[in-house]
Scaffold this motif. Structure first.
Motif, PDB file in Angstrom:
ATOM      1  N   ILE A 208      21.035 -10.305  77.365  1.00  0.00           N
ATOM      2  CA  ILE A 208      22.479 -10.152  77.544  1.00  0.00           C
ATOM      3  C   ILE A 208      23.042  -9.117  76.581  1.00  0.00           C
ATOM      4  CG2 ILE A 208      24.698 -11.353  77.359  1.00  0.00           C
ATOM      5  CD1 ILE A 208      23.250 -13.906  78.238  1.00  0.00           C
ATOM      6  N   ARG A 209      22.553  -9.111  75.333  1.00  0.00           N
ATOM      7  CA  ARG A 209      23.043  -8.150  74.347  1.00  0.00           C
ATOM      8  C   ARG A 209      22.712  -6.717  74.782  1.00  0.00           C
ATOM      9  NH1 ARG A 209      20.122  -9.511  70.255  1.00  0.00           N
ATOM     10  NH2 ARG A 209      21.524 -11.117  69.452  1.00  0.00           N
ATOM     11  N   ASP A 210      21.496  -6.502  75.279  1.00  0.00           N
ATOM     12  CA  ASP A 210      21.114  -5.157  75.711  1.00  0.00           C
ATOM     13  C   ASP A 210      21.960  -4.693  76.891  1.00  0.00           C
ATOM     14  OD1 ASP A 210      19.200  -5.133  73.754  1.00  0.00           O
ATOM     15  OD2 ASP A 210      17.565  -5.777  75.084  1.00  0.00           O
ATOM     16  N   GLN A 211      22.204  -5.590  77.829  1.00  0.00           N
ATOM     17  CA  GLN A 211      23.031  -5.226  78.982  1.00  0.00           C
ATOM     18  C   GLN A 211      24.462  -4.934  78.560  1.00  0.00           C
ATOM     19  OE1 GLN A 211      22.597  -8.418  81.781  1.00  0.00           O
ATOM     20  NE2 GLN A 211      20.560  -7.762  82.466  1.00  0.00           N
ATOM     21  N   THR A 212      24.986  -5.734  77.616  1.00  0.00           N
ATOM     22  CA  THR A 212      26.352  -5.511  77.144  1.00  0.00           C
ATOM     23  C   THR A 212      26.479  -4.169  76.440  1.00  0.00           C
ATOM     24  OG1 THR A 212      26.636  -7.903  76.851  1.00  0.00           O
ATOM     25  CG2 THR A 212      28.218  -6.460  75.732  1.00  0.00           C
TER      26      THR A 212
END
Length: 232
Positions: A208-212
């Protein structure tokens, strides 16, 4: 912005760079003694991770009952009933011990004497230490508020605007007490769940952090050059 040299000595000492008052114990950088701060952090950590089930259960149960009572009754009623309940217990115990002492003709004295003799006074040094710690956080909060509302960084101010816009919908569904109840359930529930499923949770959080970050980078790339987020 005021000149640091003109700030109060209490504020200066909280940052570890100012002179301390004559006769007072020097305060290390960052506020109170590091051992006291670390012990408090360990106590909070042990509390929310249910290291002592009885202690955590008492704190969790008491605070949850308090919040549920505040959701159903007014603050004045809840506080009054709590004080009446506490007085009922202490007065009943005091009368009971007095009767037992009269019947047995003992000289035990006041049942709460050990607690009455405790020194609970707050020294001026301890008070100043707490004030210094509070001032550090207050100054930091004021600087952050000015930075966000005066749009020092457009992206950060837009993030705040989006969060506040979402909170309007949250406020339409939940009131403050309900949010506090949910917050307490999360505080005493999430750490235990995270500790048990740490590997799986870290994996999904990383995705999720990478996508954000990717989405934010794309948004910033479309902004004019003058409002792009400055590199750290």
């Amino acid at each position: 912005m005021a000149d640091p040299a003109t700030q109060s000595p209490y504020i200066s000492s909280s940052a570890g760079g100012g002179p301390s008052e004559p006769g007072s114990t020097p305060i290390p950088a960052g506020g109170r003694d590091s051992k006291g701060t670390s012990s408090q952090s360990c106590a909070v950590h042990d509390l929310i991770f249910w290291r002592d089930v009885k202690k955590t259960g008492f704190v969790f149960g008491t605070s949850l009952i308090m919040l549920l009572s505040l959701a159903a009754f007014s603050v004045i009623s809840v506080v009054s009933y709590l004080i009446l309940a506490l007085l009922s217990v202490t007065i009943s115990f005091r009368v009971y011990k007095s009767v037992i002492q009269a019947v047995q003709k003992s000289e035990e004295g006041h049942p709460f004497k050990a607690y009455l003799d405790l020194d609970i006074t707050l020294s001026s040094e301890a008070f100043h230490n707490y004030v210094n710690d509070a001032m550090v956080h207050v100054n930091r909060a004021l600087k952050l508020i000015i930075r966000l509302f005066l749009v020092e960084d457009l992206v950060d101010s837009l993030k705040l605007a989006v969060v506040m816009w979402l909170m309007t919908y949250v406020g339409a569904v939940f009131n403050g007490i309900t949010l506090l109840i949910l917050g307490e359930l999360l505080i005493f529930g999430i750490p235990v769940v995270y500790e048990k499923y740490k590997t799986q949770i870290d994996h999904y959080v990383g995705i999720i952090r990478d996508q954000t970050k990717s989405i934010i980078a794309k948004i910033q790339a479309k902004l004019p050059g003058m409002v792009k987020k400055k590199p750290e």
